[in-house]
Enzyme design. Structure first.
Site, PDB file in Angstrom:
ATOM      1  CG  ASN A  93      -4.347   6.047   3.063  1.00 36.31           C
ATOM      2  OD1 ASN A  93      -5.089   5.672   2.240  1.00 36.31           O
ATOM      3  ND2 ASN A  93      -3.265   5.267   3.232  1.00 36.31           N
ATOM      4  CG  ASP A  95      -2.194  -1.055   0.982  1.00 33.64           C
ATOM      5  OD1 ASP A  95      -2.353  -1.292   0.038  1.00 33.64           O
ATOM      6  OD2 ASP A  95      -2.815  -1.120   1.918  1.00 33.64           O
ATOM      7  CG  ASN A 114     -10.070   7.170  10.590  1.00 39.69           C
ATOM      8  OD1 ASN A 114     -10.187   8.125  11.363  1.00 39.69           O
ATOM      9  ND2 ASN A 114     -10.969   6.183  10.271  1.00 39.69           N
ATOM     10  CB  THR A 126      -9.317   0.319   6.352  1.00 46.36           C
ATOM     11  OG1 THR A 126      -8.747   0.527   5.283  1.00 46.36           O
ATOM     12  CG2 THR A 126     -10.732   0.439   6.277  1.00 46.36           C
TER      13      THR A 126
END
Length: 254
Positions: free
Chosen positions: A113, A43, A157, A154
């Site tokens: 994000n 990611d 946070n 996800t």
């Protein structure tokens, strides 16, 4: 299948070897002529790829070759053009962070994000929180505070006990990090059109940094955050394992 595919890989042996194998099978278009970018890694590498190739506006299809792969599809060599042709698109709108520093400088950065504020020293941060120009918390005492997109809900946070947001909900999560006062405040869910402003109180004694994904700005005195109205990126996901389904499933992980 006639897609022009450009392959980009994280700087790991596994990702580099996968790129060599895929290029041998499907060729490798230049980034300037590619119709789709295939990102090989985790990611973190996907986020860097989204930032790096945003100006091209080409959809990105990720394959998991890293430790975390929430934004990635499963890695497989066979049938890649067919998988890309059948993939479901997910439109991401990044957050735009505008930070003013103690020295008077201004910095602008995007975050797919989250934008997070963190204390720089052992002293807790004191932050005034305003939404659309209206002060909602006069003084938040905390280790930090963040604003998250649906795709990022996800990630950091969730680790800070923020809510998971369904894709397409047009919401943002406002989540404190280790809040001390107000003691019972655990954050808020905001419409995506909300402009969030953080004002750092006593910033000389209690310095704070602001980070948009991986772009950090130190010694900030004010940070404004809103959803970008001009920039978007498209992620491609296999139909059986798309991002919306992953976000749904994450809420039932025990």
């Amino acid at each position: 299948m006639s897609q022009r595919i450009a392959f980009v890989a994280a700087q790991t042996e596994e990702a580099a070897a996968a790129r060599v194998e895929l290029v041998a099978r499907y060729g490798d278009a230049s980034l300037e002529t590619a119709e789709v970018i295939v990102a090989l890694g985790g990611d973190g590498f996907m986020l860097r790829s989204l930032h790096r190739h945003m100006a091209r506006g080409v959809p990105v299809y990720g394959m998991k070759l890293g430790t975390v792969g929430f934004l990635m599809n499963q890695h497989a060599v066979d049938g890649l053009p067919e998988r890309i042709a059948q993939a479901q698109p997910t439109l991401l709108r990044p957050l735009e962070m505008r930070a003013t520093t103690e020295a008077g400088g201004d910095a602008v950065a995007l975050a797919f994000n989250e934008v997070s504020l963190l204390r720089q020293t052992k002293q807790a941060a004191h932050v005034r929180v305003a939404l659309n120009g209206v002060v909602k918390i006069e003084e938040l005492v905390c280790d930090g505070v963040l604003v998250s997109t649906t795709a990022g809900s996800t990630a950091y946070n969730l680790s800070a006990h923020g809510p998971i947001l369904p894709l397409g909900s047009q919401l943002l999560a406002l989540t404190p990090i280790s809040p001390f006062r107000p003691r019972r405040w655990r954050g808020a869910i905001l419409p995506a059109v909300t402009e969030v402003r953080f004002e750092i109180l006593d910033h000389y004694k209690r310095p704070v940094s602001a980070t948009a994904d991986s772009h950090e700005v130190r010694d900030v005195v004010e940070v404004r955050i809103r959803e970008s109205r001009e920039r978007t990126m498209t992620l491609l996901f296999d139909p059986e394992h798309n991002l919306e389904e992953r976000i749904l499933n994450e809420q039932f992980e025990l």
